[in-house]
Scaffold this active site. Structure first.
Site, PDB file in Angstrom:
ATOM      1  N   ASP A  14       7.620 -13.377  -7.731  1.00  0.00           N
ATOM      2  CA  ASP A  14       7.629 -13.793  -6.164  1.00  0.00           C
ATOM      3  C   ASP A  14       7.083 -15.430  -5.341  1.00  0.00           C
ATOM      4  OD1 ASP A  14       9.209 -10.999  -5.544  1.00  0.00           O
ATOM      5  OD2 ASP A  14       7.946 -10.051  -4.955  1.00  0.00           O
ATOM      6  N   ASP A  34       6.560  -3.497  -4.116  1.00  0.00           N
ATOM      7  CA  ASP A  34       7.309  -4.418  -4.056  1.00  0.00           C
ATOM      8  C   ASP A  34       8.368  -3.698  -3.249  1.00  0.00           C
ATOM      9  OD1 ASP A  34       8.804  -7.493  -4.015  1.00  0.00           O
ATOM     10  OD2 ASP A  34       9.767  -6.440  -5.475  1.00  0.00           O
ATOM     11  N   THR A  75      10.442  -9.325   1.081  1.00  0.00           N
ATOM     12  CA  THR A  75      11.525  -8.213   1.384  1.00  0.00           C
ATOM     13  C   THR A  75      10.478  -7.226   2.354  1.00  0.00           C
ATOM     14  OG1 THR A  75      10.381  -7.371  -1.027  1.00  0.00           O
ATOM     15  CG2 THR A  75      12.161  -9.068  -0.385  1.00  0.00           C
ATOM     16  N   THR A  76       9.110  -6.864   2.223  1.00  0.00           N
ATOM     17  CA  THR A  76       9.214  -5.995   3.370  1.00  0.00           C
ATOM     18  C   THR A  76       8.856  -5.794   4.887  1.00  0.00           C
ATOM     19  OG1 THR A  76       7.426  -4.974   0.868  1.00  0.00           O
ATOM     20  CG2 THR A  76       7.178  -3.556   4.024  1.00  0.00           C
TER      21      THR A  76
END
Length: 527
Positions: free
Chosen positions: A387, A61, A94-95
């Site tokens: 998530d 994550d 998020t990445t």
């Protein structure tokens, strides 16, 4: 006389080209660090803390990885910050947001080297971001009115979100859990009423959703094991004053009978407190603090279930779902709001006993019990599921959906390329660079899966010149596949947040032309 230095000895400054270089390098290094975790075939990272216990976290994550790093480079900190905001705001992507910002800066570095002013690049990026967002808006699907289709959209989004996580092997099972839990929220984005309990043992497939609330505590000895139509008083109060505690003072007595009197007075005080609590007409008492043996006996005699030492998160959530308040004084029973539920009983999960509250006042409350081989697996499973829950709860409110697998980036890149052709002047270079940065996301997905990204992206671009194309990268078969057929979907809100946050972060770093590092504050010698 020229002023050579206006800063203290240990302060430093970097100007112009060097400052910009330091910013670009820091941001690109952070993007390269998390790049390998992107997509269904992304790899995990092991984070080992240097503190006591040397805790180990295994995760892919982006936000969790970046949160754990201690970074000195100021531009890198900006990227860490956007991934954290992305995590708080929509839960996923998020990445992607860090990779996109890193690529935008990588392209900007080439443009700056070609003597294009950073402000020109920024204005080109802004035009491109606006154009890319409009391109997505034209292509969104919205099935909010058709309940069946909407539920299948949610399932697809959950499965797509989970496919890049540890839960990808059982993604249908977990997607179903997540969708069921979010549907119970009836449009609320408050995930407080969904509790996740982690119990080592069994396999991930044994995880289940339980309607109601589970508290990770045992029922005491000699207390009722099952209560129907429970009236619950949730409290945060000391129930241990049946011992003599007089701090910082001495008590002198001339005989043992006096000690017995003091203890008797203490017990009497405790008995009064317990009577006041019982006077609320309750049959279940949950306390944040310890309940000592004497009050526990009194509660057991009165047929009241007393639960001690429930952790603070536990009692806050319990008060929320049963509709009660957390009380700390008991003089006015009429002003205390009690919690209600239909049945309280003890259940077993694996080897552990837990207390189950069913039929709680807040209908949307539920508990997801995760099982798994070890604590590391369970922690990562919880992050993955969290998530998915975040994305789904956002999608229930903003029900616009896009296809996934690099399809949105290709759609945006195609429109941005068109815009670059129509735009005169140096801005067109920046707009073109934006399009290249967007294509970096499907390229990275393909690279991480060990595929020939150059070949796939060329095929994909050719596909996207056809009308109504739904092609994206299918990493399972290693070819260009039809995303609509595969059921790979993403929430529009996630994609929009990625696009806008990455552009704004890149813009902020591009504006920098000087980095000033302050001298550390020294402690004065007071000797």
């Amino acid at each position: 006389m020229a002023i050579n230095r206006i800063f203290k000895d240990e302060a430093s400054e970097e100007k112009g080209e060097r400052a910009r270089m330091a910013s670009f390098v820091g941001a690109m290094a952070i993007a390269d660090l998390v790049k390998t975790t992107l997509g269904p075939k992304g790899m995990d990272k092991i984070l080992q803390s240097t503190g006591r216990g040397r805790e180990v976290t295994v995760t892919n994550d982006g936000a969790t990885i970046l949160k754990s790093l201690h970074i000195d480079n100021p531009a890198a900190k900006v990227l860490v910050d956007i991934s954290k905001v992305q995590d708080d705001e929509v839960g996923d992507g998020t990445t992607s947001v860090v990779v996109l910002a890193g690529e935008l800066l990588r392209e900007a570095e080439k443009l700056v080297a070609a003597k294009i002013h950073p402000m020109t690049i920024i204005s080109g990026y802004r035009m491109a971001a606006e154009c890319a967002r409009d391109a997505l808006l034209v292509k969104v699907m919205d099935n909010k009115l058709d309940a069946e289709k909407f539920k299948s959209d949610l399932m697809k989004i959950a499965m797509t979100t989970l496919s890049s996580k540890i839960l990808s092997q059982d993604k249908e099972h977990f997607a179903q859990l997540a969708v069921d839990a979010v549907m119970r929220l009836k449009g609320s984005t408050n995930l407080e009423s969904i509790q996740i309990i982690k119990k080592p043992g069994g396999s991930l497939k044994d995880s289940f959703l339980d309607e109601g609330f589970i508290l990770d505590k045992k029922i005491g000895i000699g207390q009722p094991k099952r209560i129907e139509n429970a009236k619950i008083l949730v409290a945060n109060t000391a129930m241990d004053t049946d011992k003599v505690k007089i701090y910082g003072a001495r008590v002198r007595v001339d005989s043992m009978s006096k000690v017995a009197e003091i203890e008797g007075a203490e017990k009497e005080k405790m008995r009064e407190k317990v009577q006041k609590i019982i006077g609320h007409g309750i049959n279940c008492f949950v306390n944040r603090q310890l309940i000592y043996n004497f009050p526990e006996e009194l509660f057991a005699d009165a047929g009241i279930l007393a639960i001690e030492h429930a952790d603070f998160d536990g009692i806050e959530r319990l008060a929320l779902v049963t509709g009660g308040d957390i009380a700390s004084t008991f003089d006015n029973p009429e002003s205390v709001k009690l919690g209600h539920c239909k049945i309280i009983e003890e259940i077993m999960i694996g080897e552990d006993k837990l207390i189950h509250f069913s039929g709680v006042a807040m209908g949307q409350a539920c508990t997801i019990v995760l099982r798994g081989a070890s604590h590391h697996v369970l922690d990562e499973a919880e992050r993955s599921l969290h998530d998915a829950l975040c994305v789904l709860s956002q999608t229930v409110n903003d029900s616009r959906v896009l296809l996934g697998g690099g399809w949105p980036e290709m759609v945006m890149a195609k429109e941005v390329d068109e815009l670059a052709r129509k735009t005169p002047g140096k801005k067109s270079h920046a707009i073109e660079a934006f399009s290249r940065a967007l294509i970096a996301i499907p390229t990275t997905i393909a690279d991480n899966a060990g595929l020939d990204s150059a070949d796939l992206i060329a095929k994909l671009r050719a596909e996207h010149h056809k009308e109504g194309c739904t092609a994206g990268i299918d990493v399972i078969s290693g070819t260009v596949g039809d995303m609509a057929e595969r059921g790979i979907c993403e929430a529009f809100k996630v994609k929009q947040a990625v696009l806008l946050s990455a552009t704004e972060a890149a813009e902020m770093i591009l504006r920098v032309d000087e980095i000033i590092t302050c001298a550390p504050r020294r402690r004065e010698d007071r000797m």
